[in-house]
Scaffold this active site. Sequence first.
Site, PDB file in Angstrom:
ATOM      1  N   GLN A  17      37.658  47.942  40.177  1.00 29.64           N
ATOM      2  CA  GLN A  17      36.340  47.441  40.548  1.00 29.64           C
ATOM      3  C   GLN A  17      35.427  48.529  41.124  1.00 29.64           C
ATOM      4  OE1 GLN A  17      38.309  43.852  42.634  1.00 29.64           O
ATOM      5  NE2 GLN A  17      36.340  43.037  41.972  1.00 29.64           N
ATOM      6  N   HIS A 111      46.356  45.387  41.155  1.00 32.92           N
ATOM      7  CA  HIS A 111      45.225  44.481  41.416  1.00 32.92           C
ATOM      8  C   HIS A 111      44.579  44.128  40.070  1.00 32.92           C
ATOM      9  CE1 HIS A 111      42.193  43.060  44.594  1.00 32.92           C
ATOM     10  NE2 HIS A 111      41.772  42.573  43.448  1.00 32.92           N
ATOM     11  N   ASN A 155      48.378  41.755  43.737  1.00 31.11           N
ATOM     12  CA  ASN A 155      47.265  41.008  44.317  1.00 31.11           C
ATOM     13  C   ASN A 155      47.139  39.617  43.690  1.00 31.11           C
ATOM     14  OD1 ASN A 155      44.676  41.041  45.954  1.00 31.11           O
ATOM     15  ND2 ASN A 155      43.891  40.502  43.942  1.00 31.11           N
ATOM     16  N   GLU A 156      47.101  38.625  44.520  1.00 36.91           N
ATOM     17  CA  GLU A 156      46.881  37.231  44.087  1.00 36.91           C
ATOM     18  C   GLU A 156      47.759  36.847  42.898  1.00 36.91           C
ATOM     19  OE1 GLU A 156      42.631  36.649  43.724  1.00 36.91           O
ATOM     20  OE2 GLU A 156      42.434  36.501  45.897  1.00 36.91           O
TER      21      GLU A 156
END
Length: 414
Positions: A17, A111, A155-156
Amino acid sequence: MQFPQEFLWGTATAAHQVEGNNVNSDFWVLEHLPHTMFTEPSGDAVDHYHRYRDDIALLAELGFNSYRFSIEWARVEPEDGFFSKAMLDHYRRMLETCLSHGMKPMVTLHHFTSPRWVVAQGGWTHAETAAKFARYAARVMHDLGDLVEYVCTINEMNIPTMAKLFWRPDTSEEVQIQQRAFEMRAAKAFAVSREQFAPFMFAVSEQGRDVILDAHQQAVAAVKAERGDIQVGMTLALADMQALEGGEIMRDYFRHELQDVFLEVARADDFIGVQTYTRDRFGPEGRLPPEEGVEQTQMGYEFWPEALEGAMRYAAEFTSLPVIVTENGIGTEDDARRIEYYRRALQGVVNCLNAGMDVRGYYAWSAFDNFEWMMGYRPTFGLIAVDRETQMRAVKPSARWLGEIAKANVFDEK
Ligand code: BGC
């Protein structure tokens, strides 16, 4: 209220990102497909890959004592089995920069993005991927483990399940057809069948969930084998799930599928990473959209900062683990609303601490306005704005506001 002495105050980012030019990743391929579902490609992102020194210095100056960032698997292992020492050195320099500013780094190993070759081999529904991920985790820890205290594996991990249960069924038939066409084209680009097409976000099957859970467990073992004292945990997307009258069974069903299954595995870890943005309400028919007229964020989420406290309490009760808020924040163009969001969310953290819960840290999402996946650069979650042409950073009032609290380690409850 005075926070515990060692409390971690940070901001969080994810490599893809912010870094830019993540050309060996699966997302890069997806973003550049004809008729892609992505609004725009990530491109240079905010060029954090080159600007990390100034960026980290700025975060330290604002008052944060920690920084959560992710290491990009696609950079470290661009081909199956080839580990780039140069890239590992890059992340070493990032860690050293944090430490030189007195900031504790927290590292995320995955991620959302993966190397292209992982997807070409069958991605996150392919059992072998778990072992490959653990091999990468071992190598990262071997080279960088001496500088790291906190590691988040994936992540998540529950996001693909969330896509299956909430997002996909919620879209119109037209969007579902568009999605199918996109997946067919993408599968072709990776030379796999549509059934085998499984970048992390698309690993929505039960098999995908199991591979992801296995990857987490194998990675924890790999990290611990390198350095037993590193604190390792998973992070989960945890909405505060609330039942309206008659909605309890539905709430419990979705909470089991989306949270409990993962929290059960987390029990063996050192901490649980809570990532909360809003609440989800359930009635007898299932999940309900935000009520008419309530304030919504750029993501279409209900503005509900109190969700954080509910999610933290649930995760802590379920796992008996220390809690770290690894992400919390809001996509909004109105920075005053961002401050209000953080103010009310922090009140929730204070309530948890007052109730005797073991809360170790709080990370705001995100340090910068950045590439918000399929939605491109439109949503703005950052404490710091970035000019898309010049890459100039502009500190928002919310960054100063939160940085002051971090510096003082005190939150005035008013
Ligand atoms: C993800 C971030 C994302 C943020 C805001 C979280 O689910 O970890 O990558 O940018 O939410 O949507």
